[in-house]
Motif scaffolding. Sequence first.
Motif, PDB file in Angstrom:
ATOM      1  N   LYS A  40       2.131  -1.361 -17.498  1.00  0.00           N
ATOM      2  CA  LYS A  40       2.015  -1.791 -16.111  1.00  0.00           C
ATOM      3  C   LYS A  40       3.369  -2.165 -15.511  1.00  0.00           C
ATOM      4  O   LYS A  40       4.066  -3.044 -16.026  1.00  0.00           O
ATOM      5  CB  LYS A  40       1.049  -2.976 -16.013  1.00  0.00           C
ATOM      6  N   GLY A  41       3.733  -1.450 -14.475  1.00  0.00           N
ATOM      7  CA  GLY A  41       4.926  -1.791 -13.712  1.00  0.00           C
ATOM      8  C   GLY A  41       6.246  -1.416 -14.364  1.00  0.00           C
ATOM      9  O   GLY A  41       7.303  -1.637 -13.773  1.00  0.00           O
ATOM     10  N   PHE A  43      -3.425  -0.586 -10.532  1.00  0.00           N
ATOM     11  CA  PHE A  43      -3.656  -1.843  -9.812  1.00  0.00           C
ATOM     12  C   PHE A  43      -2.352  -2.632  -9.732  1.00  0.00           C
ATOM     13  O   PHE A  43      -2.014  -3.382 -10.647  1.00  0.00           O
ATOM     14  CB  PHE A  43      -4.727  -2.682 -10.519  1.00  0.00           C
ATOM     15  N   LEU A  44      -1.619  -2.469  -8.655  1.00  0.00           N
ATOM     16  CA  LEU A  44      -0.325  -3.147  -8.526  1.00  0.00           C
ATOM     17  C   LEU A  44      -0.351  -4.287  -7.515  1.00  0.00           C
ATOM     18  O   LEU A  44       0.565  -5.113  -7.487  1.00  0.00           O
ATOM     19  CB  LEU A  44       0.754  -2.144  -8.105  1.00  0.00           C
ATOM     20  N   ALA A  85       2.848  -5.756  -5.799  1.00  0.00           N
ATOM     21  CA  ALA A  85       3.980  -5.170  -6.527  1.00  0.00           C
ATOM     22  C   ALA A  85       4.191  -3.712  -6.162  1.00  0.00           C
ATOM     23  O   ALA A  85       5.206  -3.113  -6.548  1.00  0.00           O
ATOM     24  CB  ALA A  85       3.761  -5.309  -8.038  1.00  0.00           C
ATOM     25  N   GLU A 126       7.441  -3.188  -4.652  1.00  0.00           N
ATOM     26  CA  GLU A 126       8.602  -3.192  -5.543  1.00  0.00           C
ATOM     27  C   GLU A 126       8.776  -1.844  -6.231  1.00  0.00           C
ATOM     28  O   GLU A 126       9.876  -1.466  -6.607  1.00  0.00           O
ATOM     29  CB  GLU A 126       8.435  -4.266  -6.635  1.00  0.00           C
ATOM     30  N   LEU A 127       7.685  -1.139  -6.420  1.00  0.00           N
ATOM     31  CA  LEU A 127       7.728   0.049  -7.284  1.00  0.00           C
ATOM     32  C   LEU A 127       7.628   1.366  -6.527  1.00  0.00           C
ATOM     33  O   LEU A 127       7.868   2.426  -7.104  1.00  0.00           O
ATOM     34  CB  LEU A 127       6.593  -0.033  -8.319  1.00  0.00           C
TER      35      LEU A 127
END
Lengths: 290, 284
Positions: free
Chosen positions: A15-16, A51-52, A55, A58-59
């Motif tokens: 994730k991320g 599911f961010l 965020a 940011e990505l």
Amino acid sequence: MDVVNVAIVQTKPRKGKYRENLRDLRDVFSQTGADPVDLIVLPEAALTGYFLEGAVYELALDSDRFAADLAAAWLETNPGKDVDVVCGFYENCEGTYYNSAVYLEISGGKANVKHVHRKMFLPTYGVFDEERFLSRGRHLETFETRFGRMAMLICEDCWHAIVPTLAAVKGARILIVPSAAPGRGIDDGGELTSITRWRGILEAIAAEHGVYLLYAGLAGFEGGKGMTGSSRIVDPHGRTIVEAPALGAQIIRAPIDLREIDLARATLPLLGDLHAVLPDLLADEELPRR
Amino acid sequence: MKLPVIEPRRGDFTQAPAINPELTAQWLEAFLRDELIAGRSIERAVVGLSGGVDSAVTAYLCARALGAKNVYGVRMPFKHSSPSSLSDAHLVTEALGINESTIDITAAADGYLQFEPDADARRRGNVLARLRMLVLFDQSAKLGALPVGTGNKTERLLGYFTWHADDSPPVNPIGDLYKSQVWKLAEYLGVPQPLIEKAPSADLEANQTDEGDLGITYVKADAILSRILEGYTNDQLAGRGFDRSEVEIVRKRLDSTHWKRHLPTTAMLSNTAINEFYLRPVDF
């Protein structure tokens, strides 16, 4: 080219961790490039997780930058080899954010973005919250590739029968579906009911329009929500010819014979019929105007 | 001439939700591996074993996901706990071959309760539940493990648990399973029969049972809850075969406990209020 070697990479990203996931993709490209491959398809949000929430800002990346990262990953591991790559990502277009997929043609050591599709139907109910963070795509476009005309539909785009229908009417012979589908439904047969639902939708679309469907599903649990993978290739007769399990990172691959499209449409000429009747359907005055 | 009439087969609307236990076990094992090992780089789990079926199922799932040697079953009796709770919990550790420890919380509980001699059963129960959670978190810190939750969906929906105690472990595999589904999963996993057959109890007083406290059986509550969550009104449920008084019992408990299924209410003062504007997923 009549036969296209397709590889679908079912990713299970951390994730991320975009950079780490991109590094892992180099290994995947190295593996897929060791065998004949013309087209590689990856899921929705394949290198960030789905599911961010906030965020996503940011990505999200500019599509050219994302395409350059993909191309570099391929060319570092497969120098001189040509391939087309489809991958889902969160897109930042000058401060407007989309859930997008890029179609990238890598040929002669150079990368060319053939198309970017922005998800049109953003699920925002129950567990889903896309439209809180993202904008809707406004265009369903088909585009020409060296393997023929295609369209990309992202996840819920496919759940509205009219979307794949219009893509087929507009000439797409291959529909590519990057997806991230959180699984649910434990009361039925040997698989989650949401997987069964997806299979039925994809096979019905392929059979009705005589198109290949290349479905790349995200895998892995995200905060308790298990993505159902189940990547598959469905032929133009509506038959799943290869399917990944729900869990875990996987690669499925198969040569697809484009001549099957014409055979399927000759056997079941529903798309031709639709071409004739669609204008009348759309002109229907009973259609709601709201 | 009479033609044959074919009608759809109807399931019984008042049945508790079904479960495919094999599929569910497989999914939950993957969930535990992903959430603990892949997500948190933690390979060990601590499970508080009450001697009941929920914690037993959780221990079985953890053992399947992580291996028995990585699962620590902790029994935490109080002086008034039933001896059978202790022995039933041991059936689980023995069958699975997981680690077992016993930490009596009587001295710790009495250390506080001696100043509150008038505390009623509810308060005393909450103190015991919160002490047990203290133990589970500390044992986890000692072992480099994660506490794994054992609360089922029925008790979560009915608010039949201690807030920030039973619900506090960061990972819970059975929290979306109704109690009646947990029983079926227990059968599939091979949980010892005495734990499946005995009446569920918080074991705070002699002869106390969950169903006695709640005023309805779990099977009936599960059927009603599942339909309420699908959006049916009390009138619709009564009209389709449910007992109206039981529907009202369940609805009242559900509607009066929404707060227990949330984090604390925080006054919002800025454009960056946590979980209101500043939104990041738990696994980010």
